[in-house]
Design a protein around this motif. Sequence first.
Motif, short mmCIF file in Angstrom:
data_model
loop_
_atom_site.label_atom_id
_atom_site.label_comp_id
_atom_site.label_asym_id
_atom_site.label_seq_id
_atom_site.Cartn_x
_atom_site.Cartn_y
_atom_site.Cartn_z
N THR A 182 17.21 -6.12 -15.17
CA THR A 182 17.25 -5.90 -14.66
C THR A 182 16.87 -5.68 -13.04
O THR A 182 16.80 -5.19 -12.14
CB THR A 182 15.93 -4.69 -14.95
OG1 THR A 182 15.65 -4.17 -16.28
CG2 THR A 182 15.44 -3.51 -13.88
N SER A 183 16.04 -7.08 -12.74
CA SER A 183 16.17 -8.25 -11.42
C SER A 183 17.10 -8.61 -10.62
O SER A 183 17.56 -8.07 -9.75
CB SER A 183 15.47 -9.00 -11.65
OG SER A 183 14.10 -8.49 -12.54
N LEU A 184 18.34 -9.04 -11.94
CA LEU A 184 19.63 -8.82 -11.27
C LEU A 184 20.16 -7.73 -10.62
O LEU A 184 20.84 -7.55 -9.82
CB LEU A 184 20.40 -9.24 -12.15
CG LEU A 184 21.31 -9.74 -11.74
CD1 LEU A 184 21.86 -10.91 -11.03
CD2 LEU A 184 22.70 -10.37 -13.54
N TYR A 185 20.17 -6.72 -11.16
CA TYR A 185 20.56 -5.54 -10.28
C TYR A 185 19.84 -5.32 -9.52
O TYR A 185 20.92 -4.78 -8.78
CB TYR A 185 19.99 -3.54 -11.67
CG TYR A 185 21.46 -4.02 -12.47
CD1 TYR A 185 22.58 -3.33 -12.63
CD2 TYR A 185 20.78 -3.72 -14.11
CE1 TYR A 185 23.01 -2.91 -13.29
CE2 TYR A 185 21.94 -3.65 -14.26
CZ TYR A 185 22.85 -3.28 -14.90
OH TYR A 185 24.43 -2.86 -15.45
N ILE A 186 18.43 -5.32 -9.65
CA ILE A 186 17.71 -5.36 -7.81
C ILE A 186 18.31 -6.07 -6.73
O ILE A 186 18.28 -5.75 -5.72
CB ILE A 186 16.24 -4.89 -8.21
CG1 ILE A 186 15.32 -3.81 -8.98
CG2 ILE A 186 15.45 -5.16 -7.20
CD1 ILE A 186 14.64 -3.55 -9.59
N ILE A 236 9.08 0.38 -14.53
CA ILE A 236 8.79 1.34 -14.01
C ILE A 236 10.77 0.29 -12.49
O ILE A 236 11.12 1.12 -11.70
CB ILE A 236 7.89 0.14 -13.21
CG1 ILE A 236 6.74 1.23 -14.36
CG2 ILE A 236 7.48 0.68 -11.55
CD1 ILE A 236 5.27 0.31 -13.47
N GLU A 237 10.89 -1.43 -13.26
CA GLU A 237 11.62 -1.59 -12.28
C GLU A 237 13.62 -0.73 -12.81
O GLU A 237 13.70 -0.55 -11.99
CB GLU A 237 11.61 -3.35 -12.92
CG GLU A 237 11.23 -4.08 -12.68
CD GLU A 237 10.64 -4.42 -11.30
OE1 GLU A 237 11.70 -4.45 -10.59
OE2 GLU A 237 9.51 -4.44 -10.05
N THR A 238 13.42 -0.17 -13.50
CA THR A 238 15.02 0.08 -14.72
C THR A 238 14.68 1.70 -13.44
O THR A 238 15.63 1.65 -12.70
CB THR A 238 15.07 0.07 -15.65
OG1 THR A 238 14.69 -0.74 -16.61
CG2 THR A 238 16.51 0.95 -15.42
#
Length: 318
Positions: A140-144, A218-220
Amino acid sequence: MFRVYKSENGILLPAESIIPHTWICLFNPLEEEMSYLEKKCHIFPEFLRYPLDEEERPRIEKEEQQVLIILRVPDIISKGIFVRYETIPIGIILTDDYIITVCLKDHPIFEDFITFANKSKTFDLRNPVNFLLNFMLSATSLYIKLLRNIDKALEEYEEEIFKAIENEEIIKMLSIEKTLTYFNTSLQGNDTVLTKIQSGRYVRLTEEDQEVLEDLQIETRQAIEMTKVFLNIVSGTMDAYASIINNNLNLIMKFLASMAIIISIPTTIYSMYGMNIPLPFQELPPFKGTSYAFLFVNLITLFIMFLLFLFFRKKRYL
């Protein structure tokens, strides 16, 4: 191919062999390698093969004491005039003794995850659920991270697209729109997997796992909202660009039509004087070798053209 990692003092380190409580990172595998892992780790054959389907959607499945989680992560694809992203599946298989990740390629997310794990210095492969949640958090961090890069690119393209004459900027915007569509679909699938994990029917969650899961959700959802916002921006920019192009085309057509009408005046008048019939001013005597008819006709022609020019100017056609 595959690599094996073990955890020592909260750090992931390469292991020389497959032993209990290790992480097996399997990528672009050969049939012999999958057969070996099936026998060595007693893994269901279909669990190893599902993630190798490029079109596999995010989901979670449990058989006996084995759990398969399939996620989709961003994958960079260099095509044409700029870099475009798609998504590919990664399978995570959890058993009592092993954690196995399966992917079509040696994706950079594996190295990013190892770096993240070693910074925290709290990893223990005897807790597969913690591994799963933190791996999903890395995805998810990579997506953001990529969405923020896309946001910067959008700002640049928005400035360029309204000045552009060629189609290059339009192609860039369409490529971004396609990337965001892939991201949106994959993130929503990943979020559905998180909801199923939260139910507790597939894996057992501790209080610490619950906290990580809440942060992950929350991140997703933040990534999903960012994707939707950027999709709306791209769609609005393309609609605005289309409207500007149509408006510019209308202005050009008005200008050309006005010029055609003004230029047609001399042609109409001069063609009349080429006819073999009596016409105005043709009986006037010449003045210093020049026919008064020629002078009057040209003056009248220029006057009519000037009046038409003022009229079209007032209407803002010129």
